[in-house]
Structure formats: structure tokens, C-alpha cells
Design a protein around this motif. Structure first.
Motif, PDB file in Angstrom:
ATOM      1  N   ALA A  16      44.475  21.073  63.331  1.00 21.32           N
ATOM      2  CA  ALA A  16      43.619  19.980  63.790  1.00 21.32           C
ATOM      3  C   ALA A  16      44.340  18.640  63.647  1.00 21.32           C
ATOM      4  CB  ALA A  16      42.312  19.968  62.989  1.00 21.32           C
ATOM      5  N   LYS A  17      45.041  18.472  62.539  1.00 21.65           N
ATOM      6  CA  LYS A  17      45.792  17.228  62.319  1.00 21.65           C
ATOM      7  C   LYS A  17      46.903  17.074  63.362  1.00 21.65           C
ATOM      8  CE  LYS A  17      48.619  14.805  58.910  1.00 21.65           C
ATOM      9  NZ  LYS A  17      49.206  14.858  57.541  1.00 21.65           N
ATOM     10  N   LEU A  18      47.601  18.171  63.660  1.00 24.41           N
ATOM     11  CA  LEU A  18      48.677  18.113  64.654  1.00 24.41           C
ATOM     12  C   LEU A  18      48.137  17.734  66.034  1.00 24.41           C
ATOM     13  CD1 LEU A  18      50.823  21.225  63.634  1.00 24.41           C
ATOM     14  CD2 LEU A  18      51.406  18.810  63.332  1.00 24.41           C
ATOM     15  N   TRP A  19      47.010  18.340  66.437  1.00 19.87           N
ATOM     16  CA  TRP A  19      46.414  18.001  67.731  1.00 19.87           C
ATOM     17  C   TRP A  19      45.957  16.537  67.740  1.00 19.87           C
ATOM     18  CZ3 TRP A  19      46.409  20.397  72.301  1.00 19.87           C
ATOM     19  CH2 TRP A  19      46.700  21.768  72.341  1.00 19.87           C
ATOM     20  N   ARG A  20      45.376  16.080  66.630  1.00 23.31           N
ATOM     21  CA  ARG A  20      44.914  14.691  66.566  1.00 23.31           C
ATOM     22  C   ARG A  20      46.086  13.721  66.676  1.00 23.31           C
ATOM     23  NH1 ARG A  20      45.017  11.199  62.790  1.00 23.31           N
ATOM     24  NH2 ARG A  20      45.386  12.655  61.055  1.00 23.31           N
ATOM     25  N   THR A  21      47.151  14.015  65.935  1.00 24.53           N
ATOM     26  CA  THR A  21      48.333  13.145  65.960  1.00 24.53           C
ATOM     27  C   THR A  21      48.962  13.125  67.352  1.00 24.53           C
ATOM     28  OG1 THR A  21      48.741  13.661  63.630  1.00 24.53           O
ATOM     29  CG2 THR A  21      50.562  12.700  64.881  1.00 24.53           C
ATOM     30  N   ARG A  22      49.052  14.287  67.964  1.00 27.01           N
ATOM     31  CA  ARG A  22      49.639  14.394  69.304  1.00 27.01           C
ATOM     32  C   ARG A  22      48.841  13.587  70.320  1.00 27.01           C
ATOM     33  NH1 ARG A  22      50.256  20.091  72.697  1.00 27.01           N
ATOM     34  NH2 ARG A  22      51.228  19.196  74.552  1.00 27.01           N
ATOM     35  N   ALA A  23      47.523  13.561  70.139  1.00 23.66           N
ATOM     36  CA  ALA A  23      46.659  12.849  71.090  1.00 23.66           C
ATOM     37  C   ALA A  23      46.561  11.359  70.787  1.00 23.66           C
ATOM     38  CB  ALA A  23      45.260  13.470  71.078  1.00 23.66           C
ATOM     39  N   GLY A  24      47.143  10.921  69.665  1.00 22.40           N
ATOM     40  CA  GLY A  24      47.096   9.507  69.315  1.00 22.40           C
ATOM     41  C   GLY A  24      45.733   9.063  68.814  1.00 22.40           C
ATOM     42  N   VAL A  25      44.957   9.998  68.286  1.00 21.19           N
ATOM     43  CA  VAL A  25      43.627   9.679  67.746  1.00 21.19           C
ATOM     44  C   VAL A  25      43.776   9.443  66.248  1.00 21.19           C
ATOM     45  CG1 VAL A  25      41.292  10.548  67.349  1.00 21.19           C
ATOM     46  CG2 VAL A  25      42.480  11.063  69.503  1.00 21.19           C
ATOM     47  N   THR A  26      43.218   8.359  65.743  1.00 21.17           N
ATOM     48  CA  THR A  26      43.313   8.094  64.311  1.00 21.17           C
ATOM     49  C   THR A  26      42.257   8.899  63.556  1.00 21.17           C
ATOM     50  OG1 THR A  26      41.752   6.244  64.283  1.00 21.17           O
ATOM     51  CG2 THR A  26      44.069   5.744  64.801  1.00 21.17           C
ATOM     52  N   ARG A  27      42.504   9.061  62.286  1.00 21.09           N
ATOM     53  CA  ARG A  27      41.544   9.775  61.441  1.00 21.09           C
ATOM     54  C   ARG A  27      40.209   9.023  61.384  1.00 21.09           C
ATOM     55  NH1 ARG A  27      44.336  11.455  56.180  1.00 21.09           N
ATOM     56  NH2 ARG A  27      45.119  13.203  57.425  1.00 21.09           N
ATOM     57  N   GLU A  28      40.289   7.693  61.390  1.00 21.12           N
ATOM     58  CA  GLU A  28      39.059   6.883  61.371  1.00 21.12           C
ATOM     59  C   GLU A  28      38.239   7.100  62.638  1.00 21.12           C
ATOM     60  OE1 GLU A  28      42.078   5.823  60.688  1.00 21.12           O
ATOM     61  OE2 GLU A  28      42.047   4.845  58.725  1.00 21.12           O
ATOM     62  N   GLU A  29      38.917   7.149  63.797  1.00 21.15           N
ATOM     63  CA  GLU A  29      38.217   7.367  65.072  1.00 21.15           C
ATOM     64  C   GLU A  29      37.548   8.734  65.102  1.00 21.15           C
ATOM     65  OE1 GLU A  29      41.074   4.687  68.048  1.00 21.15           O
ATOM     66  OE2 GLU A  29      41.578   6.780  67.620  1.00 21.15           O
ATOM     67  N   LEU A  30      38.258   9.727  64.612  1.00 23.41           N
ATOM     68  CA  LEU A  30      37.700  11.078  64.575  1.00 23.41           C
ATOM     69  C   LEU A  30      36.498  11.140  63.644  1.00 23.41           C
ATOM     70  CD1 LEU A  30      37.809  14.076  65.288  1.00 23.41           C
ATOM     71  CD2 LEU A  30      39.488  14.389  63.460  1.00 23.41           C
ATOM     72  N   ALA A  31      36.613  10.473  62.498  1.00 23.41           N
ATOM     73  CA  ALA A  31      35.513  10.475  61.526  1.00 23.41           C
ATOM     74  C   ALA A  31      34.260   9.837  62.123  1.00 23.41           C
ATOM     75  CB  ALA A  31      35.939   9.744  60.254  1.00 23.41           C
ATOM     76  N   ARG A  32      34.435   8.723  62.834  1.00 22.01           N
ATOM     77  CA  ARG A  32      33.284   8.057  63.453  1.00 22.01           C
ATOM     78  C   ARG A  32      32.617   8.950  64.495  1.00 22.01           C
ATOM     79  NH1 ARG A  32      36.563   3.402  63.269  1.00 22.01           N
ATOM     80  NH2 ARG A  32      37.193   3.716  65.440  1.00 22.01           N
ATOM     81  N   GLU A  33      33.436   9.583  65.335  1.00 26.35           N
ATOM     82  CA  GLU A  33      32.897  10.414  66.409  1.00 26.35           C
ATOM     83  C   GLU A  33      32.179  11.647  65.853  1.00 26.35           C
ATOM     84  OE1 GLU A  33      32.053  11.403  70.335  1.00 26.35           O
ATOM     85  OE2 GLU A  33      32.930   9.553  69.496  1.00 26.35           O
ATOM     86  N   ALA A  34      32.713  12.210  64.766  1.00 25.54           N
ATOM     87  CA  ALA A  34      32.124  13.423  64.187  1.00 25.54           C
ATOM     88  C   ALA A  34      31.004  13.096  63.199  1.00 25.54           C
ATOM     89  CB  ALA A  34      33.197  14.246  63.485  1.00 25.54           C
TER      90      ALA A  34
END
Length: 266
Positions: A16-34
Motif C-alpha cells: 500500500a505504501k509503495l502504491w501511494r508513493t508511486r502515485a504521489g499521494v501523501t500519507r496525510e491526504e490518504l488519512a483524510r480521504e479514509a
């Protein structure tokens, strides 16, 4: 409790971290969306916490994983039958409901420190003092789960456990008082199984956990080690046993009176 988290958790979190990093999504952005906090997302990516379905689905959608991440969900539960306490404690941390039946011992989540030390001191082979201290510390940390009012707890304790002092009489009085203290919490149900209330199907202790995605996991205790299972047949049997002990045990009100009377007898 010092072993590594399950490999499947670490592998899934890492992917999940690799896909997030590859897509240029920050951990903060993912946390907000989820709708998770930053530390929860970080724990799941590091495999210290089981990645949830919502985490995987949001990560999959935001990062264009095309279903690869959500497909890993089926591999994140325990094996159909695995030994040991460590996995039980990890699933216990995220469970929304914990039901426990203990015919012979006070459940670990309800034990006082004096009870813990008496039990660990009776271990065979004998434990080193620092090992006992570590186990006591770990169990006390687990008890913080009781402070989370969004978790539901149901404990059924056998009469034998309540009548069997672990340590001194004063220490046992403190243990019984602790049970009454916890029993008044709105998210806790505590019942006593009196000696004549037994049933052949429920001769051994068990724990039934319900996870946030409403899957259930059963833990059956044995003489040498317990068994954690996600097998549908086993879980179904434990659900039946849990309903049975709830019917056979004293009501919560009568259970509190029973414990109070025991304290007066000591």
C-alpha cells in the motif's frame, strides 16, 4: 508479545505504501480521504496494525492500484487454525467486541497486578523475575482497552475462579473489588457461571472477537497452548457456546451480588 506482526500485514502495508508513493499521494491526504488519523495509516503501512478494508479500498482508488490492494484483504485474517497468544492480542487491539468465558481463572483483562504476579510466579518451568515483570507490564497495557467505551466487552467467569485466591486473601478481595469496579462500565457485561450451571460443550475457556469489518475470530484455550481460528465452522461453534454461557450464567445484577457476598465471606 515481542514477536513480529504477521507477515501478511507487513507485506500488504508495504505494498500500500509503495502504491501511494508511486502515485504521489501523501500519507496525510490518504488519512483524510479514509477518515483515519495519520498514525493509524502509518501503523497499517508499517504492518503493525492489520490493514482494514476501508484503508485498502481508499488506497486502491486514490493510487490507481486497479484492485490489486483490495484483493489482498482475504489474506489478512489468521490462518484457519494457528497457535499462540500473540495473534490473539493483536486482533484484540482492534476488536469492536470481545466476549470471554473463563471457568477457572480471572480473565487477563480484569486481573489485578497481584493476581498476575501470583499466576506468573506459579508458571512451570519457573520464569526469571524480569520475564515476570515484562509479562505483567504487557498485561497491564492490554487492560487499557477497557478504557475505550466504543468497545463492547462481555465476561463470563466461573465460580471456581472467584473462589480460588491467587495470593493472599487481601489480594483476592482486591481482585473481586476490581471485578465490581469494571462491571459498572456501560460497555461491560460481567456474569458469573455458578458451579451447577456447567455444560459439556463449554468445559474450556474461549474468547470470541468481532473485528471492525464484522468478521469473527475464535480463540479456544488448551492445556499447553491456545488455538486462534477463523474457520467458519469453529467460529460458528464458539458463537453457539457464547450464547449458551450467556443463558446459563447468572444475570449481571445477580452476578454482582454473588461477588459482593463472596467478598463478605472472606
Amino acid at each position: 508479545m515481542g514477536s513480529q506482526p504477521p507477515m501478511a500485514w507487513r507485506l500488504c502495508g508495504n505494498q500500500a505504501k509503495l502504491w501511494r508513493t508511486r502515485a504521489g499521494v501523501t500519507r496525510e491526504e490518504l488519512a483524510r480521504e479514509a477518515n483515519y488519523d495519520f498514525e493509524t495509516v502509518k501503523s497499517m503501512e508499517q504492518g503493525r496494525r492489520r490493514p482494514t478494508e476501508r484503508f485498502l479500498q481508499v488506497t486502491d482508488d486514490m493510487c490507481g492500484a486497479h484492485g490489486f490492494l483490495i484483493a489482498m484483504l482475504d489474506y489478512l485474517g489468521p490462518e484457519k487454525s494457528v497457535p499462540g497468544y500473540d495473534d490473539l492480542f493483536r486482533y484484540e487491539e482492534e476488536a469492536i467486541s470481545i466476549c470471554s468465558y473463563q471457568p477457572l481463572l480471572i480473565p487477563g483483562l480484569l486481573q489485578t497486578e497481584e493476581t498476575m504476579r501470583a499466576l506468573f510466579s506459579a508458571h512451570w518451568p519457573p520464569l526469571e523475575d524480569d520475564v515476570i515483570d515484562q509479562r505483567v507490564s504487557g498485561r497491564l497495557t492490554r487492560q487499557k482497552l477497557l478504557e475505550k467505551r466504543s468497545r463492547a466487552f462481555a465476561f463470563v467467569i466461573g465460580e471456581a475462579a472467584l473462589r480460588n485466591p491467587m495470593g493472599s486473601i487481601d489480594a483476592h478481595k482486591c481482585q473481586l473489588a476490581r471485578l465490581l469496579e469494571v462491571a459498572v462500565q456501560r460497555n461491560v457485561i460481567l456474569q458469573v457461571m455458578v458451579a451447577e450451571g456447567g455444560h459439556p460443550e463449554i468445559s474450556s475457556g474461549f474468547v470470541l472477537l468481532e473485528l471492525p469489518d464484522h468478521r469473527r475470530i475464535a480463540y479456544e484455550e488448551g492445556n499447553m497452548m491456545g488455538k486462534l481460528s477463523s474457520d467458519p465452522e469453529m467460529v460458528s461453534f464458539m458463537v453457539h457456546c457464547n450464547a449458551l454461557v450467556g443463558r446459563l450464567a447468572l444475570s449481571p445484577e445477580r452476578s454482582e451480588r454473588f461477588i459482593q457476598e463472596l467478598m463478605e465471606e472472606l
